[in-house]
Design a protein around this motif. Structure first.
Motif, PDB file in Angstrom:
ATOM      1  N   VAL A  83      36.463  45.680  32.243  1.00 40.73           N
ATOM      2  CA  VAL A  83      35.191  45.144  31.781  1.00 40.73           C
ATOM      3  C   VAL A  83      35.358  44.259  30.540  1.00 40.73           C
ATOM      4  N   CYS A  84      36.277  44.665  29.649  1.00 43.03           N
ATOM      5  CA  CYS A  84      36.356  43.946  28.373  1.00 43.03           C
ATOM      6  C   CYS A  84      37.165  42.660  28.470  1.00 43.03           C
ATOM      7  N   GLY A  85      38.089  42.597  29.414  1.00 41.84           N
ATOM      8  CA  GLY A  85      38.864  41.375  29.622  1.00 41.84           C
ATOM      9  C   GLY A  85      39.902  41.099  28.558  1.00 41.84           C
ATOM     10  N   SER A  86      40.363  42.121  27.838  1.00 42.78           N
ATOM     11  CA  SER A  86      41.306  41.832  26.756  1.00 42.78           C
ATOM     12  C   SER A  86      42.753  42.161  27.087  1.00 42.78           C
ATOM     13  N   CYS A  87      43.025  42.840  28.207  1.00 39.02           N
ATOM     14  CA  CYS A  87      44.400  43.283  28.470  1.00 39.02           C
ATOM     15  C   CYS A  87      45.131  42.408  29.482  1.00 39.02           C
ATOM     16  N   GLY A  88      44.703  41.156  29.632  1.00 39.89           N
ATOM     17  CA  GLY A  88      45.365  40.250  30.572  1.00 39.89           C
ATOM     18  C   GLY A  88      46.777  39.905  30.121  1.00 39.89           C
ATOM     19  N   MET A  89      47.731  40.040  31.030  1.00 39.31           N
ATOM     20  CA  MET A  89      49.125  39.678  30.742  1.00 39.31           C
ATOM     21  C   MET A  89      49.772  39.196  32.030  1.00 39.31           C
ATOM     22  N   MET A  90      50.966  38.624  31.913  1.00 42.16           N
ATOM     23  CA  MET A  90      51.715  38.254  33.101  1.00 42.16           C
ATOM     24  C   MET A  90      52.503  39.487  33.544  1.00 42.16           C
ATOM     25  N   VAL A  91      52.237  39.964  34.741  1.00 38.72           N
ATOM     26  CA  VAL A  91      52.987  41.096  35.281  1.00 38.72           C
ATOM     27  C   VAL A  91      53.816  40.575  36.445  1.00 38.72           C
ATOM     28  N   ASN A  92      55.109  40.647  36.305  1.00 41.65           N
ATOM     29  CA  ASN A  92      56.034  40.036  37.272  1.00 41.65           C
ATOM     30  C   ASN A  92      55.640  38.591  37.575  1.00 41.65           C
ATOM     31  N   GLY A  93      55.256  37.873  36.552  1.00 37.99           N
ATOM     32  CA  GLY A  93      54.982  36.444  36.698  1.00 37.99           C
ATOM     33  C   GLY A  93      53.582  36.097  37.155  1.00 37.99           C
ATOM     34  N   THR A  94      52.733  37.098  37.427  1.00 45.92           N
ATOM     35  CA  THR A  94      51.367  36.822  37.886  1.00 45.92           C
ATOM     36  C   THR A  94      50.369  37.303  36.834  1.00 45.92           C
ATOM     37  N   PRO A  95      49.341  36.491  36.535  1.00 52.62           N
ATOM     38  CA  PRO A  95      48.340  36.949  35.566  1.00 52.62           C
ATOM     39  C   PRO A  95      47.561  38.142  36.124  1.00 52.62           C
ATOM     40  N   LYS A  96      47.522  39.220  35.352  1.00 49.41           N
ATOM     41  CA  LYS A  96      46.857  40.455  35.811  1.00 49.41           C
ATOM     42  C   LYS A  96      46.143  41.109  34.647  1.00 49.41           C
ATOM     43  N   LEU A  97      45.065  41.836  34.956  1.00 51.07           N
ATOM     44  CA  LEU A  97      44.537  42.776  33.972  1.00 51.07           C
ATOM     45  C   LEU A  97      45.452  43.982  34.051  1.00 51.07           C
ATOM     46  N   THR A  98      46.115  44.337  32.944  1.00 49.06           N
ATOM     47  CA  THR A  98      47.100  45.418  33.040  1.00 49.06           C
ATOM     48  C   THR A  98      46.435  46.768  33.263  1.00 49.06           C
ATOM     49  N   CYS A  99      45.121  46.847  33.014  1.00 49.49           N
ATOM     50  CA  CYS A  99      44.429  48.105  33.270  1.00 49.49           C
ATOM     51  C   CYS A  99      44.149  48.292  34.749  1.00 49.49           C
ATOM     52  N   ALA A 100      44.412  47.238  35.546  1.00 47.35           N
ATOM     53  CA  ALA A 100      44.153  47.341  36.979  1.00 47.35           C
ATOM     54  C   ALA A 100      45.427  47.117  37.787  1.00 47.35           C
ATOM     55  N   ALA A 101      46.580  47.071  37.087  1.00 46.52           N
ATOM     56  CA  ALA A 101      47.853  46.833  37.775  1.00 46.52           C
ATOM     57  C   ALA A 101      48.623  48.149  37.862  1.00 46.52           C
ATOM     58  N   PHE A 102      48.553  48.805  39.011  1.00 42.60           N
ATOM     59  CA  PHE A 102      49.180  50.130  39.153  1.00 42.60           C
ATOM     60  C   PHE A 102      50.707  50.035  39.226  1.00 42.60           C
ATOM     61  N   LEU A 103      51.364  50.946  38.513  1.00 43.32           N
ATOM     62  CA  LEU A 103      52.823  50.993  38.545  1.00 43.32           C
ATOM     63  C   LEU A 103      53.320  51.129  39.983  1.00 43.32           C
ATOM     64  N   SER A 104      52.561  51.889  40.791  1.00 41.94           N
ATOM     65  CA  SER A 104      53.003  52.164  42.165  1.00 41.94           C
ATOM     66  C   SER A 104      53.106  50.890  43.005  1.00 41.94           C
ATOM     67  N   LEU A 137      40.752  35.237  30.823  1.00 44.82           N
ATOM     68  CA  LEU A 137      41.687  34.101  30.765  1.00 44.82           C
ATOM     69  C   LEU A 137      42.825  34.168  31.776  1.00 44.82           C
ATOM     70  N   LEU A 138      42.731  35.064  32.760  1.00 41.29           N
ATOM     71  CA  LEU A 138      43.745  35.058  33.810  1.00 41.29           C
ATOM     72  C   LEU A 138      43.728  33.715  34.529  1.00 41.29           C
ATOM     73  N   CYS A 139      42.531  33.136  34.688  1.00 41.26           N
ATOM     74  CA  CYS A 139      42.432  31.862  35.426  1.00 41.26           C
ATOM     75  C   CYS A 139      43.135  30.731  34.674  1.00 41.26           C
ATOM     76  N   TYR A 140      43.128  30.794  33.351  1.00 44.40           N
ATOM     77  CA  TYR A 140      43.829  29.759  32.580  1.00 44.40           C
ATOM     78  C   TYR A 140      45.331  29.891  32.754  1.00 44.40           C
ATOM     79  N   ALA A 141      45.800  31.155  32.740  1.00 41.33           N
ATOM     80  CA  ALA A 141      47.239  31.387  32.887  1.00 41.33           C
ATOM     81  C   ALA A 141      47.704  31.059  34.304  1.00 41.33           C
ATOM     82  N   ALA A 142      46.754  30.987  35.256  1.00 32.74           N
ATOM     83  CA  ALA A 142      47.119  30.686  36.643  1.00 32.74           C
ATOM     84  C   ALA A 142      47.009  29.203  36.945  1.00 32.74           C
ATOM     85  N   CYS A 143      46.341  28.453  36.078  1.00 31.46           N
ATOM     86  CA  CYS A 143      46.012  27.052  36.385  1.00 31.46           C
ATOM     87  C   CYS A 143      47.129  26.110  35.937  1.00 31.46           C
ATOM     88  N   PRO A 144      47.840  25.485  36.897  1.00 28.51           N
ATOM     89  CA  PRO A 144      48.924  24.576  36.503  1.00 28.51           C
ATOM     90  C   PRO A 144      48.406  23.344  35.749  1.00 28.51           C
TER      91      PRO A 144
END
Lengths: 116, 247
Positions: B60-81, B153-160
């Motif tokens: 909801v807050c949109g603050s934990c966006g990072m590149m996970v294995n090269g793809t922009p992701k909210l890290t709170c929604a990127a499961f280790l599994s 800002l995931l969309c910015y990190a994805a936009c070439p």
């Protein structure tokens, strides 16, 4: 130039993409697959010529050729900009891309209109 | 189950490393953990010096966006599994200047967002006594999708294009401009169109579409930009055919 005709160029690009996506598959299927494999009998040369004398067919083929050329021009321009990173050659690229499309359009118009 | 998984985390502490470098951490693997849980495990148990932004842990807050294995992701929604057997590469959002470790400087976005006036613009406010500006459910539906943006800002990190053209105002800002344009209470669309027709505006977009793919809130910024282009082109033809029309 930016604010100037950019919307026009984009509209041509957009319309060209729509035309190409809707009609090219039909033409490619007919002339590339169905006619050579004999699934459909191709129209005779005189028949096609007869069609091309009708103004509506002339307009159809004109649109079919011209708009996708502008689609190509716009897409290729940005492919050169972003793909090859040669945006500094912008004037040359713009003239080359849209110029080719314009030339193709004129040629199509001339050829279609000279069929009597 | 004492399994572990390795996180390869980009570190950048300007006073220690002149260039960003990767540091590996082994963390317990738990099926219900997301990358953000693993980062917090590192912070709490392995290395308290690791810096990253987070807040709500629930998309909801949109603050934990990072590149996970090269793809922009909210890290709170990127499961280790989803990244077994690892290692998982965690980096700051690309195309943004890095402040420290996984923290990026978003002031460029904030400046651009402000430019599109993402608020309800009125030529004239009606008197308070007349009550609120009411909307029908249909009027709400017109812009609701674009209002779901959480500025992650995931969309910015994805936009070439954003990566290539520093001046590009970017997907989220245009989608948010469209959110207000489509709001029946707003009267600022002409202003926004002016701004977004300039250099760095909507015409920079070449419809790569990655912004829509990575958006965690299904906002579809690429769709918003194309809609905007259609509206602007229509306006262009109108003003060409009817130059005497309202300016």
């Amino acid at each position: 130039m930016r604010k100037g005709i950019t919307p026009l160029l984009w509209a041509l690009f957009s319309a060209g993409g729509t035309v190409a996506a809707l009609f090219y598959p039909i033409h490619l299927f007919l002339t590339g697959v169905a006619f050579p494999l004999g699934w459909v009998n191709p129209p005779r040369h005189e028949t096609v010529l007869h069609w091309l004398r009708q103004p509506l067919f002339k307009i159809y083929f004109f649109v079919l050729i011209s708009l996708p050329l502008f689609h190509w021009a716009h897409r290729f321009r940005y492919t050169l900009y972003d793909g090859l990173q040669i945006k500094h050659l912008t004037v040359l690229i713009v003239v080359l891309c849209y110029g080719s499309a314009l030339l193709g359009t004129c040629l199509a118009a001339y050829t279609l209109w000279s069929i009597h | 189950m004492a399994e572990t998984i390795t996180l390869s985390v980009a570190r950048y502490r300007p006073e220690i490393e002149p260039e960003p470098a990767f540091q590996d951490y082994r963390v317990p693997y738990r099926k219900d953990w997301v990358v953000l849980d693993a980062l917090n495990y590192i912070k709490d148990n392995l290395d308290g010096s690791l810096s990253f932004r987070w807040s709500c842990r629930m998309g909801v807050c949109g603050s934990c966006g990072m590149m996970v294995n090269g793809t922009p992701k909210l890290t709170c929604a990127a499961f280790l599994s989803d990244y077994l057997p690892g290692p998982i590469r965690v980096e700051p959002l690309q195309y943004f200047p890095v402040v420290r470790d996984l923290v990026v400087d978003i002031s460029d976005f904030l400046r651009k967002l402000h430019k599109v006036k993402p608020w309800i613009e009125r030529e004239e406010e009606k008197p308070l006594a007349e009550g609120e500006y009411r909307q029908t459910p249909e009027q709400l539906d017109r812009y609701k999708q674009f209002s779901m943006c959480i500025n992650c800002l995931l969309c910015y990190a994805a936009c070439p294009i954003y990566g290539l053209e520093g001046s590009f105002v970017g997907p989220a800002a245009i989608a948010l401009a469209q959110r207000y344009n489509l709001d029946s209470r707003d009267q600022g669309s002409r202003d926004r169109m002016e701004t977004l027709s300039e250099q760095g505006g909507m015409w920079e977009c070449t419809f790569v579409g990655e912004c829509t793919k990575v958006c965690p809130k299904k906002v579809d910024p690429a769709g918003a930009i194309q809609q905007y282009k259609v509206a602007t082109a229509t306006q262009w033809f109108k003003s060409l055919l009817m130059p005497w029309g309202s300016k």
